[in-house]
Design an enzyme around this catalytic site. Sequence first.
Site, PDB file in Angstrom:
ATOM      1  N   SER A   1      95.890  40.411  17.886  1.00 41.05           N
ATOM      2  CA  SER A   1      94.657  39.761  17.443  1.00 41.05           C
ATOM      3  C   SER A   1      94.834  38.292  17.081  1.00 41.05           C
ATOM      4  O   SER A   1      93.899  37.516  17.203  1.00 41.05           O
ATOM      5  CB  SER A   1      94.060  40.532  16.272  1.00 41.05           C
TER       6      SER A   1
ATOM      7  N   HIS B   1      90.898  44.059  21.022  1.00 40.62           N
ATOM      8  CA  HIS B   1      90.643  42.783  21.699  1.00 40.62           C
ATOM      9  C   HIS B   1      90.776  42.851  23.210  1.00 40.62           C
ATOM     10  O   HIS B   1      90.587  41.850  23.894  1.00 40.62           O
ATOM     11  CB  HIS B   1      91.567  41.697  21.143  1.00 40.62           C
TER      12      HIS B   1
ATOM     13  N   LYS C   1      83.590  43.683  18.558  1.00 36.77           N
ATOM     14  CA  LYS C   1      84.139  42.492  19.209  1.00 36.77           C
ATOM     15  C   LYS C   1      83.454  42.276  20.555  1.00 36.77           C
ATOM     16  O   LYS C   1      82.287  41.922  20.574  1.00 36.77           O
ATOM     17  CB  LYS C   1      85.658  42.626  19.248  1.00 36.77           C
TER      18      LYS C   1
HETATM   19  C1  PLP Z   1      89.259  43.786  14.213  1.00 36.19           C
HETATM   20  C2  PLP Z   1      90.352  44.751  14.397  1.00 36.19           C
HETATM   21  C3  PLP Z   1      90.305  45.997  13.801  1.00 36.19           C
HETATM   22  C4  PLP Z   1      89.242  46.360  12.805  1.00 36.19           C
HETATM   23  O1  PLP Z   1      88.073  46.711  13.424  1.00 36.19           O
HETATM   24  P1  PLP Z   1      86.740  46.667  12.559  1.00 36.19           P
HETATM   25  O2  PLP Z   1      85.786  47.471  13.337  1.00 36.19           O
HETATM   26  O3  PLP Z   1      86.374  45.224  12.460  1.00 36.19           O
HETATM   27  O4  PLP Z   1      87.073  47.256  11.229  1.00 36.19           O
HETATM   28  C5  PLP Z   1      91.291  46.903  14.089  1.00 36.19           C
HETATM   29  N1  PLP Z   1      92.297  46.589  14.916  1.00 36.19           N
HETATM   30  C6  PLP Z   1      92.399  45.374  15.482  1.00 36.19           C
HETATM   31  C7  PLP Z   1      93.550  45.084  16.379  1.00 36.19           C
HETATM   32  C8  PLP Z   1      91.432  44.415  15.228  1.00 36.19           C
HETATM   33  O5  PLP Z   1      91.539  43.208  15.758  1.00 36.19           O
END
Ligand code: PLP
Length: 386
Positions: free
Chosen positions: A180, A208, A240
């Site tokens: 990330s 991602h 995302k």
């Molecule tokens: C953003 C993210 C999460 C968390 O997801 P949310 O739905 O925002 O709680 C988990 N794992 C990774 C790798 C992330 O980038």
Amino acid sequence: MLSLSAALKADLEQRKAQSLYRYRKIIQGPQGSFIQVDDKKFLGFCSNNYLGLANHPKVHTAFIQGANQYGIGSGAAHLVTGHSQAHHDLEEALAEFVNRPRALLFSTGYMANIGVINALLGRQDLVIEDRLNHASLIDGGKFSGAEFKRYFHGDDSALKNILESSIHRRKLVVTDGVFSMDGDIAPLVALSTAAEQHNAWLMVDDAHGLGVLGDQGRGTLEYLKLSENQVPILIGTLGKALGTFGAFVAGEEALIETLIQQARTYIYTTAPPPAVATATLASLQLTRSESWRREKLTFLIQHFRKGAAQLGLKLMDSITPIQPLVVGNSEKALEISQSLLKRGIFVIPIRPPTVPQGTARLRITFTADHTEEQVNQLLDSLAHSI
Ligand SMILES: *Cc1c(COP(=O)(O)O)cnc(C)c1O
């Protein structure tokens, strides 16, 4: 003993002195290439809305239709009266999308990761994670009570060494698909081989990669051509690239049924609003059908990397929409971010402990909403700010 306020204030002051204090910006409009902050419009390069679906008219309409049909609140947890037809339809569509028998919705990715690792592991077990894994995976591993080990970033031979000396009941290897804060892709083929040779299970969090990588947007596993056997536990998030909210776990029947019985972050929480599920169904359809969004992203990323090279800026080795510019110290990262703001560009500095000490950075990200002209504007502003 210090009073609560005295104890906390001392820590807060220390954070400020180290340029580690975090402030929230108040956003006044929808996500897009421009964002409205404090009555001013900025060109934004730090959201995870990679495909530009967070405010797509079809997603918007589906959300309203969902609200009309189901109301707003889900009323209870999934195991009580919270599991609507909309949630169920979305689970089936997600399972089909990632080509697995079942999928299970969680309220957030953070909760999915905590819930899965804790449902699968206990004290007799071992969890092994990449050092740069997302905080939710690290926390999930630590909360589980299993022995917790980390390997150097992307280092499958370090992983093998740990696996070789293990005599645990269960072994779970956990990694981000796309990291990330760095934007690089995990060496999943090598990791899955190591896991397979030592009877360990591989869990990939593709927060991602999903929607972004692979011709069809099925994520890192499509991009690297990995099967369900190689990666039996797949996590995807919906906030995302898909532009809505929530997360899911995909895998075989027994995995999903185990989570329904045992994942505490699934069982003991209110189901998300059904309208979020109807909206996500619409954004999933767009993710699948509008491959031009991925092509546009690839073009913008390449354009940015070429321009950055001409400016002598050193980027990380990333083909994804996450293109971090590591500047090292937190103060410098903060300064550059403020200078960009003055030029109408919004990029948040990322500082420890989100990233390792000495690697503070500008985490620049792109969305399919951006234009070539806007990327040029970013490059021009970087040239004046660094
Ligand atoms: C953003 C993210 C999460 C968390 O997801 P949310 O739905 O925002 O709680 C988990 N794992 C990774 C790798 C992330 O980038």
